[in-house]
Design an enzyme around this catalytic site. Structure first.
Site, PDB file in Angstrom:
ATOM      1  N   LYS A   1      -2.285   4.090   7.024  1.00 22.05           N
ATOM      2  CA  LYS A   1      -3.355   4.019   8.014  1.00 22.05           C
ATOM      3  C   LYS A   1      -3.610   2.558   8.378  1.00 22.05           C
ATOM      4  O   LYS A   1      -3.565   1.679   7.515  1.00 22.05           O
ATOM      5  CB  LYS A   1      -4.619   4.662   7.454  1.00 22.05           C
ATOM      6  CG  LYS A   1      -5.748   4.844   8.450  1.00 22.05           C
ATOM      7  CD  LYS A   1      -6.880   5.637   7.793  1.00 22.05           C
ATOM      8  CE  LYS A   1      -8.031   5.874   8.754  1.00 22.05           C
ATOM      9  NZ  LYS A   1      -9.106   6.700   8.141  1.00 22.05           N
TER      10      LYS A   1
ATOM     11  N   SER B   1     -10.885   9.942  11.098  1.00 22.45           N
ATOM     12  CA  SER B   1     -10.293   8.744  11.654  1.00 22.45           C
ATOM     13  C   SER B   1      -8.822   8.565  11.287  1.00 22.45           C
ATOM     14  O   SER B   1      -8.167   7.633  11.764  1.00 22.45           O
ATOM     15  CB  SER B   1     -11.093   7.526  11.188  1.00 22.45           C
ATOM     16  OG  SER B   1     -11.032   7.379   9.784  1.00 22.45           O
TER      17      SER B   1
ATOM     18  N   SER C   1     -12.710  11.959   7.367  1.00 25.90           N
ATOM     19  CA  SER C   1     -11.543  11.376   8.022  1.00 25.90           C
ATOM     20  C   SER C   1     -10.201  11.736   7.420  1.00 25.90           C
ATOM     21  O   SER C   1      -9.160  11.484   8.024  1.00 25.90           O
ATOM     22  CB  SER C   1     -11.674   9.850   8.072  1.00 25.90           C
ATOM     23  OG  SER C   1     -12.748   9.478   8.908  1.00 25.90           O
TER      24      SER C   1
END
Length: 456
Positions: A76, A151, A175
């Site tokens: 990420k 996210s 997320s």
């Protein structure tokens, strides 16, 4: 035969270990897939092809060591990766290249994984819709007009499309779970401290965690074996080693079913899909009981702690996007009385849920209250006729669970009539990560929803 890029991580590791497939071949299959589909979904935003190929060649020249030897993985764009651009989704850091890896990246590399690149995230992970000013929006691979969630939306879309078999993510308000639900993959929010995330500024903050995402529960479990474990720089790191649950199946387990987590509005299409989950567990031999929960104390507690954290983490508002700025501004309004109230609410809720889990082994509920929404919309503004007052409100079914200090997995539960993925959330007692994964694996095997690939 399954194409190389859609093999499980466990199968990839086995093939590399037995020299039936090389790490270079696996990496090239993933790079080819990225080139083929990434322009349409915008999941991988920084590609480290040369570094990855060097690492794959080195892996092929060495004796297999760790459990992920030669397996591609994506990180990420919130975690630091040495020598690989890390923007945090913010124009402030559009050219930022860290000098060192974050702990989760180091652990994955130590396990033998090959870092392919970075996946898209909203600015500083703020929100469950992956869009930012640096790279734009990540699109849902099952319907390119829809959101991939967030996210960790880039991670989920990359997994769903076969760009990588494993990806790390993070979760404060959903997320790891929301994008898994939106993209028909698996995401685990571990018990805080299970995957340590050392911090110089918010070492005691337990709402935000890092964790694994994959296409299967088995691969999430495998990845947990690499990233979990004690680290003395985290004051609440769990000392016991993570190990898969030695038991199998769910026969005899006590399963609590909440279709709305105590009265939250749920989109009818989502409700129709998740309503099928209790029957699956009953067929597998579990004792299922519908429960009426009251988790409403989590609302105030989450918002106060989240706001406080943002004010701590981002003192300077210059160049921040509207969602991050809004959180910081709310954080500057937090008082000592607010924090005292939030602590009382969270403590009371924790004790009530401790008693709840004396009666039930797991809680199952919708991950998200809506199916994937149009990618152009900044957030969901209404659910089943109920207005959402701000960009956070539509995520309550996920962030109320975050307050419980509990492990929670998102597992594919089916599809709406329009072909949009929907996940079910499996929540366990704090520290019972292995049991949550065991229950998730049983549900996955009984339904097979995760086998359905996006129509790219």
């Amino acid at each position: 035969m399954t194409e190389l890029h859609y093999l499980t991580a466990a199968e990839m590791a086995r093939l590399v270990r037995t020299r039936q497939v090389s790490a270079v071949e696996l990496l090239q299959a993933c790079l080819d897939r990225i080139e083929q589909v990434n322009p349409r979904v915008n999941a991988v935003v920084t590609l480290a092809a040369e570094q990855a190929m060097d690492a794959a060649e080195a892996a092929d020249a060495a004796e297999p060591a760790g459990p992920l030897h030669g397996v591609p993985v994506a990180h990420k764009d919130l975690v630091d990766t040495a020598g690989i651009r890390t923007t945090y989704g913010s124009p402030r850091y559009a050219r930022h290249v860290p000098d060192a890896d974050d702990l989760i990246v180091r652990r994955l590399r130590r396990a033998g994984a090959i870092s392919v690149g970075k996946t898209n995230t909203p600015e500083f992970g703020t929100g469950s819709h992956t869009v930012n000013e640096v790279f734009g929006a990540t699109r849902n691979p099952y319907d390119l007009s829809r959101s991939a969630g967030g996210s960790s939306g880039g991670a989920a879309a990359a997994l769903a499309t076969g760009m990588v078999p494993l990806a790390d993510g993070s979760d404060m308000g959903g997320s790891l779970r929301n994008p898994a639900s939106f993209c028909n993959v698996v995401g685990l929010r571990p018990t805080p401290g299970r995957v340590p995330d050392p911090s110089d500024t918010a070492a005691w903050y337990t709402l935000s965690v890092q964790g694994p995402m994959a296409r299967t529960v088995g691969d999430v479990t495998l990845m947990m074996s690499a990233v979990a474990g004690f680290d003395p720089r985290s004051p609440f790191a769990i000392t016991e080693d993570f190990a898969p649950d030695p038991e199998e199946g769910v026969a005899g387990l006590r399963v609590a079913w909440s279709p709305d987590l105590g009265g939250l509005p749920v989109d009818p299409a989502t409700a129709a899909v998740t309503a099928g989950a209790p029957a699956v567990f009953e067929r597998l031999g579990a004792r299922v009981e519908r429960v009426d929960l009251d988790l409403s104390d989590a609302e105030d507690a989450f918002r106060v702690y989240r706001a406080w954290y943002y004010a701590l983490a981002f003192g300077d508002l210059t160049g921040l996007g509207p969602n991050t700025r809004w959180n910081v501004e709310r954080g500057r309004e937090v008082t000592g009385a607010d924090l005292a109230r939030a602590e009382r609410l969270r403590s009371g809720l924790y004790q009530r849920m401790a008693a709840f889990f004396d009666t039930y082994d797991v809680l199952i509920a919708p991950v998200s209250q809506v199916p994937p929404f149009p990618v152009e919309e900044p957030y969901v503004k209404e659910i089943d006729g109920v207005p959402m007052p701000d960009y956070l409100a539509w995520m309550r079914s996920a962030y109320w669970i975050s307050v419980l200090h509990a492990p929670a997995a998102s597992v594919p539960a089916g599809f709406t009539g329009d072909g949009l993925p929907v996940g079910v959330q499996i929540v366990g007692r704090p520290f019972a990560d292995a049991k949550v994964l065991r229950v998730a694996a049983a549900f996955e095997a009984a339904t097979g929803h995760g086998l359905r690939r996006p129509p790219l």
